[in-house]
Design a protein around this motif. Structure first.
Motif, PDB file in Angstrom:
ATOM      1  N   GLY A  20      85.957 -26.410 -59.076  1.00 54.12           N
ATOM      2  CA  GLY A  20      86.341 -25.969 -57.737  1.00 54.12           C
ATOM      3  C   GLY A  20      86.610 -27.104 -56.766  1.00 54.12           C
ATOM      4  O   GLY A  20      86.355 -26.958 -55.570  1.00 54.12           O
ATOM      5  N   VAL A 205      79.290 -28.400 -61.170  1.00 50.01           N
ATOM      6  CA  VAL A 205      78.508 -27.167 -61.239  1.00 50.01           C
ATOM      7  C   VAL A 205      77.289 -27.493 -62.090  1.00 50.01           C
ATOM      8  O   VAL A 205      77.249 -28.511 -62.790  1.00 50.01           O
ATOM      9  CB  VAL A 205      79.316 -25.996 -61.842  1.00 50.01           C
ATOM     10  N   ASN A 234      78.736 -27.027 -56.647  1.00 50.07           N
ATOM     11  CA  ASN A 234      79.482 -25.829 -56.290  1.00 50.07           C
ATOM     12  C   ASN A 234      79.041 -24.634 -57.135  1.00 50.07           C
ATOM     13  O   ASN A 234      78.423 -24.793 -58.190  1.00 50.07           O
ATOM     14  CB  ASN A 234      80.977 -26.091 -56.488  1.00 50.07           C
ATOM     15  N   LEU A 235      79.349 -23.442 -56.644  1.00 50.03           N
ATOM     16  CA  LEU A 235      79.116 -22.193 -57.385  1.00 50.03           C
ATOM     17  C   LEU A 235      77.651 -21.988 -57.748  1.00 50.03           C
ATOM     18  O   LEU A 235      77.314 -21.550 -58.856  1.00 50.03           O
ATOM     19  CB  LEU A 235      79.983 -22.161 -58.653  1.00 50.03           C
ATOM     20  N   ARG A 237      74.223 -20.209 -57.961  1.00 49.15           N
ATOM     21  CA  ARG A 237      73.796 -18.806 -57.962  1.00 49.15           C
ATOM     22  C   ARG A 237      72.694 -18.580 -56.933  1.00 49.15           C
ATOM     23  O   ARG A 237      71.866 -19.466 -56.706  1.00 49.15           O
ATOM     24  CB  ARG A 237      73.275 -18.416 -59.353  1.00 49.15           C
ATOM     25  N   ARG A 311      77.881 -19.594 -54.782  1.00 50.35           N
ATOM     26  CA  ARG A 311      78.942 -18.793 -55.381  1.00 50.35           C
ATOM     27  C   ARG A 311      79.212 -17.593 -54.482  1.00 50.35           C
ATOM     28  O   ARG A 311      78.281 -16.864 -54.100  1.00 50.35           O
ATOM     29  CB  ARG A 311      78.499 -18.315 -56.768  1.00 50.35           C
TER      30      ARG A 311
END
Length: 334
Positions: A20, A205, A234-235, A237, A311
């Motif tokens: 991302g 990630v 990034n992303l 949870r 996310r």
């Protein structure tokens, strides 16, 4: 709130494919503009990812206003965000026109295929042209009359595995041109790329391969004398379940009767299949969270500032991009 990078004019964003980095680059541009700055965000990979991020038509080789920055928390009027899609052929034509006054002659060379030859056969020259346009946007001079002056430039750069080669243009040209204007330009660009005015931020990630590639990228950048910025995780949870519940789920000891009672208390009809399925999902989630925590420890050990972006359940649209920008600003990246 204050930025961790107050002296930086050029923010280079790189990362393994799929992490991302284009989303982070676009969000960072909006975050920087929240301080009243005029910001240019550039891409060099030909994917038109920025156009999709900002929900605009495919970008031409021209600086195009695409958004207004995130409004500052103190009500400060935000700056503008411009975007630029850089391709090597257009960059070479502009270079010939700006430095050699070859306007029509440069276009004639294009018809004869000379420009395609220069940008395809000699990849070192290609990178000089791409990075040269970024350099020109950071350090505007009299040759580019009437151009917008930017307070910050964000570069959506090539992936981590190629970023050192891409930015280290002077060394890449060593075997092609030892003297001449292109070599001189490359050496001049390196004074910016190796200075405190530049920071290379890496996006990852919480998975083994991207984290390892991030660690390798930091080592390679430092070995080349290029300034490492921060790591953007990034992303991520959401951490909705407490540690005790995660441990029970991972061990397969989740209290299914309690799950059933909670569902029925809010009016959800339950079956054994539904409850068993939820328990299996919870176990998968707990195992995934354990893996992420182990990778987070590795990221924390890299010795650089880290930032986290959650996310987004609905995916990234323009509204989500502003939300991510606010997170980056609040954490100090912008």
């Amino acid at each position: 709130m204050s930025s961790d990078w107050p002296r930086v004019r050029l923010h280079v964003v790189t990362g393994k494919g799929g992490t991302g980095k284009t989303t982070v680059a676009a969000s960072l541009a909006l975050a920087l503009a929240s301080h009243g700055k005029n910001v240019l965000v550039c891409e060099v990979e030909g994917r038109q990812g920025l156009a999709r991020m900002f929900d605009v038509d495919p970008l031409p080789y021209a600086e195009t206003r695409v958004a207004t920055g995130l409004r500052g928390p103190d009500g400060q009027r935000p700056g503008a965000v411009h975007a630029l899609h850089i391709d090597p052929e257009s960059a070479l034509l502009e270079y010939l026109a700006m430095y050699y006054r070859l306007g029509r002659a440069g276009k004639a060379l294009d018809r004869f295929g000379v420009i395609e030859f220069a940008t395809t056969i000699a990849p070192g020259v290609r990178d000089v042209l791409l990075t040269g346009k970024v350099f020109e946007a950071v350090q505007r001079n009299s040759r580019n009359k009437g151009a917008v002056e930017y307070d910050a430039v964000v570069l959506d750069a090539p992936p981590t595995g190629r970023i050192t080669q891409f930015l280290n243009v002077s060394d890449e040209l060593a075997g092609l041109a030892k003297v001449g204007p292109i070599k001189s330009q490359a050496d001049t660009m390196m004074t910016l790329f190796r200075s405190p005015r530049t920071a290379v931020h890496l996006v990852t990630v919480l998975e083994e391969m991207p984290v390892q590639e991030t660690a390798d990228g930091i080592e390679e950048l430092r070995a080349a004398g290029l300034p490492v910025g921060g790591v953007v995780v990034n992303l991520v949870r959401p951490r909705d379940l407490p540690d005790e519940a995660l441990a029970q789920a991972a061990a397969g000891r989740l209290d299914k009767e309690a799950v059933r009672a909670d569902l029925e208390a809010v009016g959800v009809a339950t079956t054994k299949t539904l409850v068993d399925g939820l328990a299996a999902e919870a176990r998968d989630h707990a195992e995934r969270r354990a893996l992420e925590e182990s990778q987070r420890e590795l990221v924390d050990g890299l010795g650089v500032p880290t930032y986290e972006l959650e996310r987004l359940a609905a995916g990234v649209d323009l509204g989500g991009l502003y939300d991510l920008a606010a997170t980056l600003r609040d954490q100090g990246l912008a």
